[in-house]
Motif scaffolding. Structure first.
Motif, short mmCIF file in Angstrom:
data_model
loop_
_atom_site.label_atom_id
_atom_site.label_comp_id
_atom_site.label_asym_id
_atom_site.label_seq_id
_atom_site.Cartn_x
_atom_site.Cartn_y
_atom_site.Cartn_z
N MET A 1 0.84 -1.18 0.00
CA MET A 1 0.00 0.00 0.00
C MET A 1 0.89 1.25 0.00
N ARG A 2 0.55 2.21 -0.83
CA ARG A 2 1.34 3.44 -0.94
C ARG A 2 0.43 4.64 -0.66
N VAL A 3 0.94 5.57 0.16
CA VAL A 3 0.15 6.71 0.59
C VAL A 3 0.95 8.00 0.39
N LEU A 4 0.27 9.05 -0.06
CA LEU A 4 0.88 10.37 -0.19
C LEU A 4 0.31 11.30 0.86
N GLY A 95 0.37 5.94 -8.56
CA GLY A 95 0.59 4.64 -7.92
C GLY A 95 0.20 4.59 -6.46
N CYS A 96 -0.30 5.71 -5.91
CA CYS A 96 -0.73 5.74 -4.51
C CYS A 96 -2.19 5.27 -4.38
N GLU A 114 -9.31 12.91 -6.83
CA GLU A 114 -10.51 12.59 -7.61
C GLU A 114 -10.15 12.15 -9.03
N LYS A 115 -9.23 12.86 -9.63
CA LYS A 115 -8.82 12.52 -10.99
C LYS A 115 -8.16 11.15 -11.05
N LEU A 116 -7.37 10.83 -10.01
CA LEU A 116 -6.65 9.56 -9.98
C LEU A 116 -7.51 8.42 -9.45
N GLY A 117 -8.67 8.74 -8.89
CA GLY A 117 -9.55 7.71 -8.38
C GLY A 117 -9.07 7.07 -7.09
N ILE A 118 -8.41 7.88 -6.22
CA ILE A 118 -7.91 7.35 -4.96
C ILE A 118 -8.59 8.05 -3.79
N ARG A 119 -8.47 7.46 -2.60
CA ARG A 119 -9.11 8.00 -1.41
C ARG A 119 -8.47 9.31 -1.00
N SER A 403 -7.98 0.75 1.52
CA SER A 403 -8.29 -0.62 1.08
C SER A 403 -9.74 -0.72 0.60
N GLN A 404 -10.64 -0.07 1.33
CA GLN A 404 -12.04 -0.09 0.94
C GLN A 404 -12.24 0.58 -0.41
N GLU A 405 -11.55 1.72 -0.60
CA GLU A 405 -11.65 2.44 -1.86
C GLU A 405 -11.09 1.58 -3.00
#
Length: 408
Positions: A1-4, A95-96, A114-119, A403-405
């Motif tokens: 898992m990768r987070v920014l 990649g996050c 939003e554009k990348l589709g991440i939480r 993870s849910q996202e």
């Protein structure tokens, strides 16, 4: 898992992200931080092995001037930071699985997510900017509300208009460029309906204080096991515990002549003085051996060995002093600092100085109260209630949310 993780603000905004990044790493995730490229912040993140992706101008270049930033400065900085976020975060978040933003109104961060589709998660370290029927908004550059207006709901609507004036045009221009529709309320868009509050519940209770559904994780405290410098150890060992005086990044806001005032007020109490140089450049007024100057040191260790902590009321300093059991004298200058001063007084762990420019007499009087056995005992008692696991709590929540996202 990768987070920014991203922020633009002072050390009090950057260090909690370093704590969260370390907690994420301990849970097996990879975290990187987008933050201002100040040398101090780069050194901090390098010390804990967290990559820094530079974002925007240095904070020092904006605030460390003879005069505080003006409204005109704010209207130039706001769109520049929006542009910097779209440019920098888009690449850094590739990649996050999640993007968490904090600091000065991070308009642009949610839009990249939003554009990348991440939480996306918005985190804050106090309640000041969260709409509430119980208190009015803080000051913000732009058209002020009429003095006769007292309805908090109206005042918060006007606050949203000021945020739109600062960030709206730039934000919606960048959203259009990446195919996203405009937003009509930048503040609420950034905050979301469920912001995270990275503050200790004892120091900053949130229940019923804001109209939003706040998730309180506790303060994000970065463990610090660095030894104190030998010269400082020697100073501490050669006499009674000194009064610590520091104003952090309050370069243009620090009270005029505060070093002289603090030294004379401490001496009036029969106390030695420990000056933190900080961005305000505090310095001794003579060559007496009862005064010692420090740069960046382990405050967690230091505050356990001082008689009292005189400071500006930043969230980080307030929490560190409270956790160390050190009585406090808070001399608030801007933003959330009056809130922390009030909480210190309400909890009985110190004094909220009345006014932002203390005199020798007023600061000496505040120290008289802070140094009483009653205040000292109360500070030690409250210290035992300050939790140190906030960063771990937040890290687990963030990974679960990501993870849910990802599964959806």
């Amino acid at each position: 898992m990768r987070v920014l993780l991203t922020t633009w603000g002072s050390r009090g905004d950057v260090e909690p992200l370093a704590a969260l990044a370390v907690a994420l790493r301990e849970l097996g995730a990879e975290a990187r931080v987008c933050a201002p490229p100040d040398k101090e912040f780069a050194t901090l993140l390098e010390r804990v092995g967290v990559p820094l992706v530079p974002l925007g101008p240095t904070v020092h270049s904006v605030v460390a001037n003879p005069n505080p930033p003006t409204a005109q400065d704010a209207f130039q900085l706001a769109p520049a930071l929006v542009t910097a976020r779209f440019d920098t975060l888009t690449a850094a978040a590739e990649g996050c699985h999640a993007l968490l933003a904090t600091g000065l109104m991070p308009a642009g961060a949610r839009d990249v997510a939003e554009k990348l589709g991440i939480r996306y998660v918005l985190a804050c370290f106090h309640l000041l900017g969260l709409p509430s029927r119980h208190f009015p908004p803080g000051r913000r550059p732009g058209t002020p509300s009429p003095q006769e207006e007292t309805d908090n709901r109206v005042l918060w609507e006007q606050d949203a208009q000021r945020v739109n004036a600062l960030y709206g045009e730039a934000l919606n221009s960048h959203r259009a460029a990446i195919g996203l529709p405009p937003v009509d309320n930048v503040r609420d868009h950034v905050l979301t309906g469920q912001p995270w509050l990275a503050a200790d519940p004892t120091l900053c209770p949130s229940q019923g204080r804001t109209d939003l559904d706040v998730v309180q994780t506790g303060a994000w405290i970065l463990p610090d096991d660095r030894p104190l410098p030998d010269e400082l150890e020697a100073f501490l060992d050669t006499g009674t515990p000194p009064v610590y005086v520091g104003f952090g990044s309050m370069a243009a806001y620090a009270p005029k002549d505060i070093a002289r005032v603090a030294i004379e007020a401490s001496r009036a109490q029969g106390r030695r003085v420990l000056l933190a140089r900080g961005w305000a450049g505090l310095a001794p007024i003579d060559d007496a051996d009862d005064c010692f100057v420090v740069g960046e040191v382990n405050q967690q260790a230091l505050f356990r060995r001082v008689a009292a902590v005189v400071h500006h009321g930043g969230a980080g300093t307030t929490t560190t002093a409270a956790r160390a059991g050190a009585p406090q004298v808070v001399v608030p200058q801007i933003a959330d600092q009056p809130y922390w001063a009030a909480r210190v007084a309400e909890l009985g762990i110190g004094v909220a100085h009345e006014g932002s420019a203390p005199t020798v007499e007023s600061l000496s009087a505040a120290l008289t109260t802070a140094l009483t056995p009653e205040t000292q005992a109360r500070a030690r008692a409250v210290a035992g209630t300050i939790r140190a696991d906030g960063a771990t709590v937040a890290a687990k929540l963030l990974l679960d949310a990501a993870s849910q996202e990802f599964r959806s």
